[in-house]
Design a protein around this motif. Structure first.
Motif, PDB file in Angstrom:
ATOM      1  N   TYR A  38       0.838  -1.210   0.000  1.00 34.62           N
ATOM      2  CA  TYR A  38       0.000   0.000   0.000  1.00 34.62           C
ATOM      3  C   TYR A  38       0.868   1.254   0.000  1.00 34.62           C
ATOM      4  CZ  TYR A  38      -3.433  -3.404   1.812  1.00 34.62           C
ATOM      5  OH  TYR A  38      -4.233  -4.495   2.005  1.00 34.62           O
ATOM      6  N   GLN A  39       1.900   1.249   0.847  1.00 37.08           N
ATOM      7  CA  GLN A  39       2.812   2.384   0.903  1.00 37.08           C
ATOM      8  C   GLN A  39       3.522   2.576  -0.428  1.00 37.08           C
ATOM      9  OE1 GLN A  39       5.026   1.060   4.354  1.00 37.08           O
ATOM     10  NE2 GLN A  39       3.937   2.476   5.698  1.00 37.08           N
ATOM     11  N   SER A  40       3.914   1.489  -1.054  1.00 38.32           N
ATOM     12  CA  SER A  40       4.587   1.542  -2.349  1.00 38.32           C
ATOM     13  C   SER A  40       3.664   2.119  -3.422  1.00 38.32           C
ATOM     14  CB  SER A  40       5.053   0.140  -2.744  1.00 38.32           C
ATOM     15  OG  SER A  40       5.585   0.143  -4.035  1.00 38.32           O
ATOM     16  N   VAL A  41       2.414   1.699  -3.422  1.00 34.22           N
ATOM     17  CA  VAL A  41       1.432   2.220  -4.385  1.00 34.22           C
ATOM     18  C   VAL A  41       1.289   3.725  -4.213  1.00 34.22           C
ATOM     19  CG1 VAL A  41      -1.045   2.263  -4.957  1.00 34.22           C
ATOM     20  CG2 VAL A  41       0.151   0.082  -4.711  1.00 34.22           C
ATOM     21  N   LEU A  42       1.190   4.183  -2.987  1.00 28.55           N
ATOM     22  CA  LEU A  42       1.008   5.619  -2.750  1.00 28.55           C
ATOM     23  C   LEU A  42       2.276   6.414  -3.039  1.00 28.55           C
ATOM     24  CD1 LEU A  42      -1.363   5.244   0.247  1.00 28.55           C
ATOM     25  CD2 LEU A  42      -1.908   6.270  -1.959  1.00 28.55           C
ATOM     26  N   LEU A  43       3.436   5.818  -2.818  1.00 29.26           N
ATOM     27  CA  LEU A  43       4.686   6.475  -3.202  1.00 29.26           C
ATOM     28  C   LEU A  43       4.761   6.597  -4.721  1.00 29.26           C
ATOM     29  CD1 LEU A  43       7.465   7.664  -2.574  1.00 29.26           C
ATOM     30  CD2 LEU A  43       8.365   5.319  -2.570  1.00 29.26           C
ATOM     31  N   THR A  44       4.406   5.531  -5.418  1.00 27.53           N
ATOM     32  CA  THR A  44       4.363   5.564  -6.881  1.00 27.53           C
ATOM     33  C   THR A  44       3.421   6.660  -7.356  1.00 27.53           C
ATOM     34  OG1 THR A  44       4.820   3.197  -7.021  1.00 27.53           O
ATOM     35  CG2 THR A  44       3.808   4.218  -8.949  1.00 27.53           C
ATOM     36  N   ASN A  72     -11.013   3.451   9.739  1.00 26.85           N
ATOM     37  CA  ASN A  72     -10.622   2.737  10.962  1.00 26.85           C
ATOM     38  C   ASN A  72      -9.866   1.437  10.721  1.00 26.85           C
ATOM     39  OD1 ASN A  72     -12.013   4.733  12.488  1.00 26.85           O
ATOM     40  ND2 ASN A  72     -13.916   3.633  12.172  1.00 26.85           N
ATOM     41  N   GLN A  73      -9.486   1.123   9.487  1.00 30.41           N
ATOM     42  CA  GLN A  73      -8.696  -0.082   9.226  1.00 30.41           C
ATOM     43  C   GLN A  73      -7.494   0.199   8.342  1.00 30.41           C
ATOM     44  OE1 GLN A  73     -10.331  -3.830   8.218  1.00 30.41           O
ATOM     45  NE2 GLN A  73     -12.184  -3.522   9.415  1.00 30.41           N
ATOM     46  N   SER A  74      -7.600   1.204   7.505  1.00 30.86           N
ATOM     47  CA  SER A  74      -6.542   1.474   6.544  1.00 30.86           C
ATOM     48  C   SER A  74      -5.325   2.086   7.226  1.00 30.86           C
ATOM     49  CB  SER A  74      -7.038   2.424   5.454  1.00 30.86           C
ATOM     50  OG  SER A  74      -5.980   2.757   4.588  1.00 30.86           O
ATOM     51  N   VAL A  75      -4.163   1.482   6.963  1.00 30.02           N
ATOM     52  CA  VAL A  75      -2.911   2.033   7.490  1.00 30.02           C
ATOM     53  C   VAL A  75      -2.412   3.191   6.632  1.00 30.02           C
ATOM     54  CG1 VAL A  75      -2.198  -0.106   8.632  1.00 30.02           C
ATOM     55  CG2 VAL A  75      -1.511   0.329   6.265  1.00 30.02           C
ATOM     56  N   GLU A  79      -2.912   9.170   3.690  1.00 28.47           N
ATOM     57  CA  GLU A  79      -2.332   9.382   2.354  1.00 28.47           C
ATOM     58  C   GLU A  79      -3.417   9.340   1.280  1.00 28.47           C
ATOM     59  OE1 GLU A  79       0.889  10.166   1.405  1.00 28.47           O
ATOM     60  OE2 GLU A  79       1.039  10.531   3.543  1.00 28.47           O
ATOM     61  N   ILE A  80      -4.324   8.389   1.384  1.00 26.75           N
ATOM     62  CA  ILE A  80      -5.414   8.295   0.408  1.00 26.75           C
ATOM     63  C   ILE A  80      -6.239   9.570   0.423  1.00 26.75           C
ATOM     64  CG2 ILE A  80      -7.609   7.128  -0.118  1.00 26.75           C
ATOM     65  CD1 ILE A  80      -6.234   4.491   0.708  1.00 26.75           C
ATOM     66  N   LEU A  81      -6.563  10.050   1.601  1.00 25.17           N
ATOM     67  CA  LEU A  81      -7.402  11.250   1.722  1.00 25.17           C
ATOM     68  C   LEU A  81      -6.733  12.490   1.124  1.00 25.17           C
ATOM     69  CD1 LEU A  81      -8.978  10.597   5.226  1.00 25.17           C
ATOM     70  CD2 LEU A  81     -10.083  10.400   2.974  1.00 25.17           C
ATOM     71  N   LYS A  82      -5.400  12.508   1.056  1.00 25.48           N
ATOM     72  CA  LYS A  82      -4.699  13.628   0.424  1.00 25.48           C
ATOM     73  C   LYS A  82      -4.979  13.687  -1.075  1.00 25.48           C
ATOM     74  CE  LYS A  82      -0.738  13.700   3.573  1.00 25.48           C
ATOM     75  NZ  LYS A  82       0.713  13.441   3.693  1.00 25.48           N
ATOM     76  N   TYR A  83      -5.266  12.531  -1.685  1.00 18.01           N
ATOM     77  CA  TYR A  83      -5.470  12.447  -3.134  1.00 18.01           C
ATOM     78  C   TYR A  83      -6.936  12.408  -3.546  1.00 18.01           C
ATOM     79  CZ  TYR A  83      -0.526  11.364  -3.494  1.00 18.01           C
ATOM     80  OH  TYR A  83       0.840  11.425  -3.438  1.00 18.01           O
TER      81      TYR A  83
END
Length: 137
Positions: A38-44, A72-75, A79-83
């Motif tokens: 997930y972190q890699s996807v958002l970094l990409t 309440n589950q997403s780590v 980051e998602i909310l920023k996009y």
């Protein structure tokens, strides 16, 4: 993790070659339960949106990856909310997967879209010319 980084380097090199194109459409397929994916996807996404601002992205989660987009589950919720307000970026969850895992629409982060069947949606988009990136393992 090394495979993920090598995959990202390859993806970036592809985008550098095609940088002359005015815009592209890219699906990023997420099925992993690994938060590093997930972190890699958002970094990409962060890197690619800066270097290719006209590119459309759809991050599609299905199977056990749907919690990536849940309140309440997403780590990676912050980051998602920023996009989420970016018109060129969509976050999409699969309704078939949601049903299988008893996930309700209201449990998803605000702004996350849903599709009836993620695989069908991916195939449809590829037929319309969208590029495809499979994330993770």
């Amino acid at each position: 993790m090394q495979k993920i980084l090598l995959s990202l380097a390859f993806i970036f090199s592809l985008f550098n070659v095609s940088a002359q194109e005015p815009s592209s459409k890219i699906i990023i397929d997420v099925t992993s339960t690994n938060f590093k994916v997930y972190q890699s996807v958002l970094l990409t996404l962060k890197i690619m949106t800066k270097s290719h601002p006209n590119t459309q992205f759809d991050i599609i989660a299905y199977g056990e990856a749907v919690p990536m987009m849940m309140k309440n589950q997403s780590v990676v919720a912050d980051e998602i909310l920023k996009y989420i307000e970016n018109q060129n970026i969509s976050f999409t969850a699969c309704e078939v997967s949601m049903s299988l895992f008893n996930i309700k629409r209201e449990q998803l982060l605000e702004g996350v879209k849903t599709v009836a069947n993620a695989v069908d949606d991916i195939v449809k988009k590829q037929n319309e010319g969208w590029g495809y990136i499979k994330s993770g393992n």
